[in-house]
Write a protein that holds these residues in place. Structure first.
Motif, short mmCIF file in Angstrom:
data_model
loop_
_atom_site.label_atom_id
_atom_site.label_comp_id
_atom_site.label_asym_id
_atom_site.label_seq_id
_atom_site.Cartn_x
_atom_site.Cartn_y
_atom_site.Cartn_z
N MET A 1 11.33 -6.04 18.54
CA MET A 1 12.56 -5.26 18.63
C MET A 1 12.36 -3.77 18.35
O MET A 1 12.94 -2.93 19.02
N VAL A 2 11.56 -3.46 17.33
CA VAL A 2 11.46 -2.10 16.80
C VAL A 2 10.17 -1.44 17.26
O VAL A 2 9.11 -2.08 17.22
N PRO A 3 10.20 -0.17 17.71
CA PRO A 3 8.97 0.53 18.14
C PRO A 3 7.94 0.58 17.03
O PRO A 3 8.27 0.63 15.84
N SER A 4 6.66 0.61 17.43
CA SER A 4 5.57 0.55 16.45
C SER A 4 4.98 1.91 16.12
O SER A 4 3.96 1.98 15.45
N GLY A 5 5.58 3.00 16.61
CA GLY A 5 5.02 4.34 16.36
C GLY A 5 4.96 4.68 14.89
O GLY A 5 5.80 4.25 14.10
N ARG A 6 3.95 5.46 14.50
CA ARG A 6 3.80 5.84 13.10
C ARG A 6 4.60 7.10 12.77
O ARG A 6 5.12 7.25 11.69
N VAL B 1 0.84 -1.21 0.00
CA VAL B 1 0.00 0.00 0.00
C VAL B 1 0.87 1.25 0.00
O VAL B 1 0.69 2.15 -0.81
N ARG B 2 1.83 1.28 0.94
CA ARG B 2 2.72 2.46 1.02
C ARG B 2 3.88 2.16 1.94
O ARG B 2 3.84 1.21 2.75
N PHE B 3 4.93 2.97 1.82
CA PHE B 3 6.04 2.91 2.77
C PHE B 3 5.75 3.89 3.90
O PHE B 3 5.36 5.04 3.65
N ILE B 4 5.94 3.46 5.13
CA ILE B 4 5.70 4.33 6.28
C ILE B 4 6.92 5.21 6.55
O ILE B 4 6.79 6.36 6.96
N ASP B 5 8.12 4.67 6.32
CA ASP B 5 9.36 5.39 6.61
C ASP B 5 10.09 5.76 5.33
O ASP B 5 10.08 5.01 4.35
N ASN B 6 10.75 6.91 5.38
CA ASN B 6 11.63 7.29 4.27
C ASN B 6 13.02 6.68 4.43
O ASN B 6 13.76 6.53 3.47
N GLU B 7 13.36 6.35 5.68
CA GLU B 7 14.67 5.76 5.98
C GLU B 7 14.47 4.49 6.80
O GLU B 7 13.43 4.28 7.42
N ALA B 8 15.50 3.67 6.83
CA ALA B 8 15.42 2.39 7.54
C ALA B 8 15.32 2.60 9.04
O ALA B 8 15.98 3.47 9.62
N VAL B 9 14.46 1.80 9.69
CA VAL B 9 14.41 1.77 11.16
C VAL B 9 14.95 0.44 11.68
O VAL B 9 15.18 0.29 12.88
N LEU B 10 15.12 -0.53 10.77
CA LEU B 10 15.73 -1.82 11.12
C LEU B 10 17.08 -1.89 10.43
O LEU B 10 17.18 -1.80 9.21
#
Length: 672
Positions: free
Chosen positions: A115-120, A80-89
């Motif tokens: 491991m990784v926070p779920s914030g939008r 559908v879409r990318f949430i981040d412009n940069e890697a969080v993992l």
């Protein structure tokens, strides 16, 4: 040319899922496979999974359909879409996740999601506020023992990566950790500092924040997912270089990691109770080895496993032998409750007398009992009937303020019956006592004393624990009573007397770690007394004063306890001399868990490896929790790999009935 991405989703399936990049994402067609993967790896993507939208992590990208993809190209849907412009993992954390998924037999998507926070969207973290005058954490001149420990931990010639700072309570372990962290940060490297629970270790957290200021990131449970994401990105961007937090902070994406610290290493909260059931100590060991950096653990009461590794030389031991704040080890006395004349009182005559003298000297008191509520359980004196939870196989605890019996596992509650539900007798009562009961008795015996109770029932809002601890430190209260919340890392200048109201609380649990936990709790609570003056006192009340954990703790004989406990463990073939893997089958349908466990046992027998045992199936010690029936199978052997192979072949080759859930716990800490 389509671009395919591999997405790890938080579902109980050990696989990734293939999508194409969203239609509105610009992709250079001439990017090679490496550049393509770098452009998308580690970003979160929103995708359609069945009929619902889910968020997953991109863990691969390519121009061609992955060979393992089970469907044809015509069935691949776009994300559908990318949430981040940069890697969080990061790639390093993904490698850690893959190791965890294999070690703990957990799905890769569930593992990454833990491991990784779920914030939008990232937002500023709610800062930790402290009083302006807490001066005890200003830089101090280190003792010779402390300097020797710092040098040993950071010695570049030392090939062993794992270190242990063992010292009595109040011996200055925190200052060693902080100094080592400073030296590592001066080299341009980052630090992870783990504590059992942020809310229960405010003084250590305060020390880190005061020492490192804005370069410190605090990951705690009060943060919203978006605030956690904000801290996560501060760490990734190198704005924050030292990270302090509880168990999940072991995953902090610290660039150029140089040191990992685990304070109070023995604490059971470092083990996750849900999938993936990881232990922060094991993950820290993996990351320290992967980065070739030191890991230093510390405690006055190391876990039995850690003590064994120190003895074998796998972990380097550094010892702090004396208290630094001017206080001596407190005098410890044991009171045999079986000999007390007033059996209805929770406070012995000796403890009552010491409390009276302490209050007269304008000093403070802590009373410890690892049991909430007013009394322990409802009991009929005629037929022996005990009222238990309808959902869990545990006794209900009476709470006087609510006038209700309550289950501390599922929350079920009921009004106290006026007669025995089984035989109709009026001769009913309550046995045992909890913190609420003690509070009433203390207020009755010492009406002029200012009394504070700390347990999960008395804490109503966020930050209340910190407020109460600060108030006690400031002298606003004379007596603090509570559960294990008062046992960890707290430091009070005016505290003279500690009373352990009932040392046997955890001793009789059906768990091979019961002795270890009992010894640790008594020792840790006793360590709060007399840190700043030589006349600190500890009174331990027990019905079993001759039992080894109690007797060794009273004598402050740490070496003796571990020697005896290790001998017992070796004789009974328990860790650290063997490894365990626990399989729990739970179901709300009567008989379903038992049937599933029997079926699993039959499969395990066919895949059993040499040198392993299959124990069970049998009821769990707590047969019911939250209306779920529970059965367990224990796998035991010298090699954890053999146990993992057996469990993996069961989990991947056996489809449990639809109404049965299987929990896989590698190296279990809680056996209930």
């Amino acid at each position: 040319m389509p671009v395919f991405i591999e997405v790890a989703l938080n579902v109980p399936l050990d696989q990734t899922f293939t999508y194409t990049v969203p239609a509105d994402s610009p992709v250079a067609a001439d990017l090679g496979e490496k550049e393509l993967s770098a452009a998308f790896f580690g970003r979160r993507a929103e995708v359609r999974f069945g009929n619902r939208k889910m968020t997953g992590f991109v863990v691969g990208a390519s121009h061609s359909l992955p060979p393992a993809c089970p469907v044809g190209m015509e069935k691949i849907r776009p994300a559908v879409r990318f949430i981040d412009n940069e890697a969080v993992l990061t790639p390093e954390l993904y490698a850690t996740a893959r190791w965890m998924a294999a070690y703990y037999l957990s799905p890769i998507g569930e593992t990454i999601a833990a491991m990784v926070p779920s914030g939008r969207r990232e937002s500023d973290a709610a800062g930790f506020s402290f009083e302006e005058d807490e001066t005890s954490f200003e830089r101090r001149r280190l003792s010779e023992e402390q300097l020797h420990a710092v040098d040993g931990i950071l010695d570049p010639q030392e090939k062993r990566r794992y270190h242990y700072l063992y010292g009595v309570t109040g011996s200055g372990k925190t200052e060693v950790f902080l100094t080592a962290a400073e030296k590592v940060m001066a080299q341009g490297k980052g630090v992870i500092y783990l504590v059992p629970e942020i809310g229960l270790t405010p003084q250590v957290t305060e020390a880190v924040v005061r020492r490192f200021g804005n370069t410190a990131a605090v990951l705690h449970s009060a943060l919203t997912p978006s605030q956690r994401l904000g801290e996560w990105k501060r760490i990734l961007s190198r704005e924050a270089r030292v990270v302090i937090g509880a168990r999940s902070a072991v995953f902090a994406p610290v660039p150029d990691l140089g040191l990992i610290i685990i304070d109070e290493e023995h604490d059971a909260s470092y083990k996750s109770g849900s999938s993936p059931r990881y232990h922060a100590r094991q993950v820290a060991m993996y990351r320290a080895a992967a980065h070739a950096v030191p890991l230093v653990m510390g405690s006055a009461t190391p876990s039995v496993e850690a003590w064994h590794l120190m003895q074998s030389g796998t972990i380097v031991r550094h010892t702090l032998s004396r208290r630094l704040a001017g206080g001596a080890r407190p005098e410890i006395r044991c009171i045999n409750l079986s000999l007390e004349k007033d059996g209805g009182s929770s406070l012995s005559a000796a403890l009552t007398d010491e409390m009276r003298q302490t209050l007269q000297q304008k000093r403070q008191i802590i009373l410890f009992l690892n049991r909430r509520g007013f009394t322990h359980f409802f009991r009929c004196n005629s037929c022996g009937y005990e009222l238990t939870c309808r959902n869990c196989s545990v006794s209900l605890t009476y709470h006087k303020n609510e006038n209700r019996l309550r289950c501390h596992y599922c929350g079920y509650s009921v009004e106290p019956p006026k007669l025995c539900p089984q035989c109709g007798s009026l001769d009913v009562g309550y046995s045992g006592f909890g913190t609420e009961y003690i509070e009433n008795e203390v207020k009755a015996k010492f009406p002029n004393a200012r009394v504070m109770r700390i347990d999960t029932d008395s804490l109503r809002h966020k930050g209340e624990l910190q407020e109460k601890i600060a108030a006690f430190r400031n002298g606003d209260y004379d007596i603090m009573l509570g559960t294990q919340m008062v046992a960890k890392g707290l430091n009070f200048p005016k505290l003279q007397l500690v009373g352990v109201v009932l040392a046997d609380t955890s001793l009789h649990l059906p768990d091979f770690r019961a002795a270890e936990r009992t010894f640790s709790l008594i020792t840790q609570v006793a360590g709060r007394a007399g840190r700043f003056f030589p006349d600190g006192k500890v009174i331990v009340q027990s019905y079993s004063p001759d039992r080894e954990p109690v007797a060794f703790a009273i004598r402050s004989d740490t070496e003796g306890f571990y020697q005896a406990e290790l001998a017992h463990r070796e004789q009974l073939c328990f860790p650290p001399y063997t490894r365990l893997l626990r399989l729990v089958f739970r179901s709300a349908v009567p008989g379903a868990a038992e049937q599933a466990a029997e079926g699993a046992y039959s499969i395990l027998r066919t895949v059993q490896e040499a040198g392993t045992e299959i124990l069970g199936p049998a009821e769990c010690p707590l047969e019911m929790v939250a209306a779920n029936h529970r059965q367990q199978i224990l796998l035991r052997g010298k090699s954890i790999t053999a146990l993992q192979h057996m469990a993996a072949r069961l989990v991947h080759g056996y489809t449990a009935p639809r109404d049965v859930y299987i929990e896989v716990d590698v190296d279990p800490v809680n056996m209930l």
